[in-house]
Write a protein that holds these residues in place. Structure first.
Motif, PDB file in Angstrom:
ATOM      1  N   ILE A   7      -0.535 -25.774 -32.599  1.00 17.28           N
ATOM      2  CA  ILE A   7      -1.317 -26.724 -32.610  1.00 17.28           C
ATOM      3  C   ILE A   7      -2.695 -26.362 -32.943  1.00 17.28           C
ATOM      4  N   GLY A   8      -3.282 -25.461 -32.069  1.00 19.50           N
ATOM      5  CA  GLY A   8      -4.726 -25.240 -32.385  1.00 19.50           C
ATOM      6  C   GLY A   8      -5.002 -24.552 -33.674  1.00 19.50           C
ATOM      7  N   ALA A  54     -18.777 -27.709 -36.558  1.00 20.98           N
ATOM      8  CA  ALA A  54     -19.103 -26.260 -36.095  1.00 20.98           C
ATOM      9  C   ALA A  54     -18.148 -25.924 -35.087  1.00 20.98           C
ATOM     10  N   LEU A  55     -17.337 -24.783 -35.161  1.00 25.71           N
ATOM     11  CA  LEU A  55     -16.183 -24.875 -34.208  1.00 25.71           C
ATOM     12  C   LEU A  55     -16.517 -23.585 -33.677  1.00 25.71           C
ATOM     13  N   VAL A  56     -16.452 -23.488 -32.119  1.00 25.48           N
ATOM     14  CA  VAL A  56     -16.370 -22.070 -31.332  1.00 25.48           C
ATOM     15  C   VAL A  56     -14.987 -22.036 -30.885  1.00 25.48           C
ATOM     16  N   LEU A  57     -14.467 -20.891 -31.210  1.00 24.43           N
ATOM     17  CA  LEU A  57     -12.804 -20.688 -30.953  1.00 24.43           C
ATOM     18  C   LEU A  57     -12.967 -19.348 -29.813  1.00 24.43           C
ATOM     19  N   LEU A  58     -12.414 -19.874 -28.834  1.00 22.78           N
ATOM     20  CA  LEU A  58     -12.052 -19.054 -27.521  1.00 22.78           C
ATOM     21  C   LEU A  58     -10.712 -18.364 -27.428  1.00 22.78           C
ATOM     22  N   SER A  59     -10.739 -17.160 -27.729  1.00 21.75           N
ATOM     23  CA  SER A  59      -9.641 -16.389 -27.666  1.00 21.75           C
ATOM     24  C   SER A  59      -9.549 -15.089 -26.794  1.00 21.75           C
ATOM     25  N   ARG A  60      -8.562 -14.574 -26.028  1.00 17.58           N
ATOM     26  CA  ARG A  60      -8.407 -13.421 -25.295  1.00 17.58           C
ATOM     27  C   ARG A  60      -8.747 -12.281 -26.199  1.00 17.58           C
ATOM     28  N   ILE A  82     -13.042 -24.805 -28.750  1.00 17.84           N
ATOM     29  CA  ILE A  82     -11.715 -24.914 -28.751  1.00 17.84           C
ATOM     30  C   ILE A  82     -10.841 -23.840 -28.122  1.00 17.84           C
ATOM     31  N   THR A  83      -9.986 -23.764 -27.073  1.00 13.84           N
ATOM     32  CA  THR A  83      -9.210 -22.845 -26.567  1.00 13.84           C
ATOM     33  C   THR A  83      -7.697 -22.670 -27.281  1.00 13.84           C
ATOM     34  N   GLY A  84      -6.960 -21.665 -27.271  1.00 12.04           N
ATOM     35  CA  GLY A  84      -5.741 -21.815 -27.768  1.00 12.04           C
ATOM     36  C   GLY A  84      -5.597 -22.108 -29.234  1.00 12.04           C
TER      37      GLY A  84
END
Length: 301
Positions: free
Chosen positions: A12-13, A26-32, A5-7
């Motif tokens: 919402i995210g 299982a969540l992979v969370l992408l963030s700057r 997931i991005t954002g």
């Protein structure tokens, strides 16, 4: 399921992540800027810089789904030329980077859900708009068209792609209501402009519910209007909000004042879309909050 997931720090995210953490995903969370979060069994944060390779790209390999919610807030700042480029880059370039990572993956995701917006349609007056309606030609419409085209390239890689054209998301203390509720509570609330423009709204629970539904429903593909089945005009929205808050709706904001306040963004606020979620209804999605009054009351404003 393994879901990227991005954002994830957005309105919402963050709710979507919270709910999926309670399930067996299982969540992979992408963030700057990944937060300093520890001891979270089902969440794995990775730094994400579109255009740069890294662990985030490798995380795409073997994922069941990619949920792309990233993007600079549309109404966060005045639309200067620099801000327009930031809005575009954060959406189009980020989506392209995700699709490029999918192309490199040995085991490709089965699904990509990518954000878009009802601004895709541009100004259409009172015309009811479904997912087959043509796009507009203003800045926001062109941005959405390019955003969606970037995501649709994943289809050629064998990935099921859903494009979520979201309207105004209603959530307590966040998004549009964060700015709209305080004036009403001070007895200075009212509609923007003539009040005749349409407001395509959706309750946050239905927005998140629709994403979850599309993940689970393999018949879902293509564009989906992320809007409630009963859009209202700005005047109706203001009157209903005032009624829920037990406040009047009288302080209309003239178009020229709005233009002075927010510049070109005023066009977005004064020209809404009467978007209907025809595609979601056709594949069986049931809205928890189809009517505005019920939706606003549920938020405990």
């Amino acid at each position: 399921m393994k879901i990227v997931i991005t954002g994830t720090t957005g309105m919402i995210g963050s709710l979507l992540t919270e709910r999926w953490c309670k399930s067996h995903h299982a969540l992979v969370l992408l963030s700057r800027r990944p937060p300093a979060e520890t001891n979270v069994a089902k969440k794995h944060w990775l730094a994400w810089q579109p255009g740069a390779t890294g662990d985030w790209e490798r995380a795409i390999d073997g994922a069941d789904a990619v949920i792309n919610l990233a993007g600079e807030p549309i109404a966060g700042k005045r639309w200067t030329p620099k801000q327009k480029e930031i809005l575009r880059s954060s959406r189009v370039d980020g989506t392209r980077a995700l699709v490029n990572a999918i192309a490199k993956a040995q085991v490709k995701p089965k699904l990509m859900i990518s954000s878009s917006a009802v601004g895709y349609y541009g100004p259409h007056g009172d015309e009811a708009l479904n997912e087959d309606s043509k796009p507009g030609d203003d800045f926001l419409a062109r941005l959405c068209v390019d955003w969606e085209l970037a995501a649709k390239k994943a289809e050629a890689l064998g990935v099921r792609v859903c494009l979520l054209r979201t309207g105004i998301v209603l959530a307590k203390g966040q998004g549009a209501l964060k700015k709209m509720v305080p004036p009403f509570k001070m007895f200075t609330g009212g509609p923007l402009g003539s009040g005749r423009q349409w407001m395509p709204w959706i309750h946050i629970d239905d927005e998140v519910g629709l994403i979850q539904f599309l993940v689970e429903n393999e018949n879902g593909r293509g564009a989906f209007n992320g809007t409630a089945p009963n859009p209202v005009t700005m005047a109706e929205f203001s009157n209903t909000l005032g009624g829920v808050l037990n406040r009047p709706s009288w302080a209309r904001v003239p178009p020229f004042v709005l233009a002075l306040m927010v510049g070109e963004m005023a066009e977005m606020l004064l020209n809404g879309q009467r978007a209907i979620p025809e595609a979601a209804i056709q594949i069986g999605f049931k809205f928890k909050y189809p009517n505005l009054k019920l939706a606003l009351e549920s938020l405990g404003l």
